[in-house]
Scaffold this motif. Structure first.
Motif, PDB file in Angstrom:
ATOM      1  N   ALA A 168       0.828  -1.200   0.000  1.00 51.92           N
ATOM      2  CA  ALA A 168       0.000   0.000   0.000  1.00 51.92           C
ATOM      3  C   ALA A 168       0.866   1.255   0.000  1.00 51.92           C
ATOM      4  N   GLU A 169       1.964   1.225   0.734  1.00 54.04           N
ATOM      5  CA  GLU A 169       2.867   2.382   0.763  1.00 54.04           C
ATOM      6  C   GLU A 169       3.532   2.586  -0.589  1.00 54.04           C
ATOM      7  N   ARG A 170       3.934   1.499  -1.228  1.00 48.99           N
ATOM      8  CA  ARG A 170       4.590   1.609  -2.537  1.00 48.99           C
ATOM      9  C   ARG A 170       3.642   2.158  -3.598  1.00 48.99           C
ATOM     10  N   ASN A 171       2.359   1.923  -3.420  1.00 48.31           N
ATOM     11  CA  ASN A 171       1.381   2.303  -4.446  1.00 48.31           C
ATOM     12  C   ASN A 171       0.531   3.510  -4.058  1.00 48.31           C
ATOM     13  N   LYS A 172       0.897   4.218  -3.001  1.00 47.84           N
ATOM     14  CA  LYS A 172       0.101   5.369  -2.579  1.00 47.84           C
ATOM     15  C   LYS A 172       0.153   6.463  -3.632  1.00 47.84           C
ATOM     16  N   MET A 173      -0.870   7.299  -3.639  1.00 51.36           N
ATOM     17  CA  MET A 173      -0.955   8.419  -4.563  1.00 51.36           C
ATOM     18  C   MET A 173      -1.226   9.711  -3.791  1.00 51.36           C
ATOM     19  N   PRO A 174      -0.787  10.839  -4.314  1.00 54.38           N
ATOM     20  CA  PRO A 174      -1.013  12.121  -3.620  1.00 54.38           C
ATOM     21  C   PRO A 174      -2.472  12.549  -3.663  1.00 54.38           C
ATOM     22  N   ALA A 175      -2.793  13.520  -2.834  1.00 56.67           N
ATOM     23  CA  ALA A 175      -4.108  14.163  -2.854  1.00 56.67           C
ATOM     24  C   ALA A 175      -3.891  15.673  -2.885  1.00 56.67           C
ATOM     25  N   ALA A 176      -4.709  16.361  -3.652  1.00 56.16           N
ATOM     26  CA  ALA A 176      -4.628  17.813  -3.688  1.00 56.16           C
ATOM     27  C   ALA A 176      -5.115  18.383  -2.361  1.00 56.16           C
ATOM     28  N   ILE A 177      -4.526  19.488  -1.945  1.00 58.64           N
ATOM     29  CA  ILE A 177      -4.888  20.083  -0.654  1.00 58.64           C
ATOM     30  C   ILE A 177      -6.367  20.427  -0.610  1.00 58.64           C
ATOM     31  N   GLY A 178      -6.950  20.765  -1.763  1.00 58.40           N
ATOM     32  CA  GLY A 178      -8.377  21.075  -1.800  1.00 58.40           C
ATOM     33  C   GLY A 178      -9.238  19.889  -1.458  1.00 58.40           C
ATOM     34  N   GLU A 179      -8.790  18.682  -1.827  1.00 61.27           N
ATOM     35  CA  GLU A 179      -9.539  17.477  -1.485  1.00 61.27           C
ATOM     36  C   GLU A 179      -9.544  17.255   0.021  1.00 61.27           C
ATOM     37  N   ILE A 180      -8.393  17.442   0.642  1.00 59.76           N
ATOM     38  CA  ILE A 180      -8.258  17.210   2.073  1.00 59.76           C
ATOM     39  C   ILE A 180      -9.132  18.180   2.873  1.00 59.76           C
ATOM     40  N   LEU A 181      -9.275  19.392   2.364  1.00 51.99           N
ATOM     41  CA  LEU A 181      -9.989  20.430   3.107  1.00 51.99           C
ATOM     42  C   LEU A 181     -11.509  20.331   2.995  1.00 51.99           C
ATOM     43  N   ILE A 182     -12.019  19.482   2.080  1.00 54.60           N
ATOM     44  CA  ILE A 182     -13.482  19.424   1.922  1.00 54.60           C
ATOM     45  C   ILE A 182     -14.066  18.113   2.428  1.00 54.60           C
ATOM     46  N   LEU A 183     -13.328  17.423   3.282  1.00 55.04           N
ATOM     47  CA  LEU A 183     -13.822  16.154   3.818  1.00 55.04           C
ATOM     48  C   LEU A 183     -14.852  16.416   4.918  1.00 55.04           C
ATOM     49  N   GLU A 184     -16.021  16.882   4.536  1.00 56.96           N
ATOM     50  CA  GLU A 184     -17.083  17.172   5.488  1.00 56.96           C
ATOM     51  C   GLU A 184     -18.337  16.395   5.109  1.00 56.96           C
ATOM     52  N   PRO A 185     -19.056  15.842   6.080  1.00 57.27           N
ATOM     53  CA  PRO A 185     -20.318  15.155   5.779  1.00 57.27           C
ATOM     54  C   PRO A 185     -21.375  16.144   5.330  1.00 57.27           C
ATOM     55  N   THR A 186     -22.318  15.672   4.536  1.00 58.81           N
ATOM     56  CA  THR A 186     -23.352  16.525   3.965  1.00 58.81           C
ATOM     57  C   THR A 186     -24.728  16.041   4.397  1.00 58.81           C
TER      58      THR A 186
END
Length: 260
Positions: A168-186
């Motif tokens: 899993a570590e070898r195959n991880k992928m980045p995330a844009a900062i905008g994705e991280i900041l919108i992790l809110e339930p709706t």
């Protein structure tokens, strides 16, 4: 553009291996196929072979999405995990007619532990941690620091194979900062269809490692929701020993609400 990794047109027609290979207990695509469902998988924007968008979205230009042609399905089930669940959650509220059933895994409405998750992950700039792999990403694309940070946030010892963590570590992928900041339930009162909310019992990201009693709080976001807490796993539910049991819960729920 989205890059479509594989299209399963019928039961047993798996055209590309997923995590661990065709017969792997960690392979959800295989579990869904064996249960009689056709699946379409794609890399989300910014990962794999999909478009690497500007992470700050300041230049006002995004590539047009590539269109794909698939047979019209009789029922559409949206299944998300973690950030994917947040997207499905928002889609169910804004465009409820697009889905018949939704399943949100790695999900919670409680964001109390978001700060501790961010501290543990550290979120260094991906291109600086691994220039060879992530050099094409701009400085707004982040990842966690290393395998130890990966384990702390997403796995729960001793319920996983160390080789799976390493993969899993070898195959991880980045995330844009905008994705991280919108992790809110709706709040989704417009979604009146069946919805299953699932979390791992020891998910550090969603509930500080003790999810019983936490996940049930999310039922208030939907008029018609069921909840299930899967034992003996952390946030990366697919990568623990009892992943197949988790898949069985999902498939049973879908089968009870969709006629094949």
């Amino acid at each position: 553009m989205f890059y479509v990794r594989y299209l399963i047109k019928q039961v047993g027609d798996i055209t590309e291996k997923d995590f661990g290979g065709y017969d792997s207990e960690y392979n959800y695509i295989n579990a869904a196929t064996e249960a009689g469902y056709s699946t379409l998988s794609y890399d989300r924007i910014g990962t794999g072979k999909s478009t690497k968008a500007d992470s700050h979205l300041r230049n006002g230009s995004l590539s047009e999405f590539a269109s794909i042609s698939i047979p019209n399905p009789s029922k559409v089930v949206q299944v998300g995990h973690s950030f994917g669940s947040a997207l499905v959650n928002a889609l169910a509220e804004t465009e409820p007619s697009l889905s018949d059933v939704i399943v949100l895994t790695g999900y919670s409405s409680n964001t109390t532990w978001t700060v501790s998750f961010a501290i543990a992950s550290n979120f260094p700039i991906a291109a600086e941690t691994d220039p060879q792999r992530f050099g094409e990403y701009d400085k707004g694309s982040l990842t966690w620091a290393d395998e130890l940070a990966n384990q702390y946030a997403f796995f729960r010892y001793p319920y996983f194979d160390p080789d799976v963590l390493a993969a899993a570590e070898r195959n991880k992928m980045p995330a844009a900062i905008g994705e991280i900041l919108i992790l809110e339930p709706t709040d989704s009162p417009a979604w009146t269809g069946p919805v299953l909310l699932i979390s791992a019992d020891q998910d550090h990201v969603l509930c500080g490692g003790k999810c019983h009693g936490i996940l049930s709080q999310a039922k208030q976001l939907f008029p018609n929701a069921e909840t299930y807490v899967q034992p003996n796993m952390g946030h990366f539910m697919n990568l623990h020993f009892n992943a197949t049991a988790f898949y069985g819960v999902v498939n049973d729920f879908v089968g009870g609400n969709v006629v094949l």
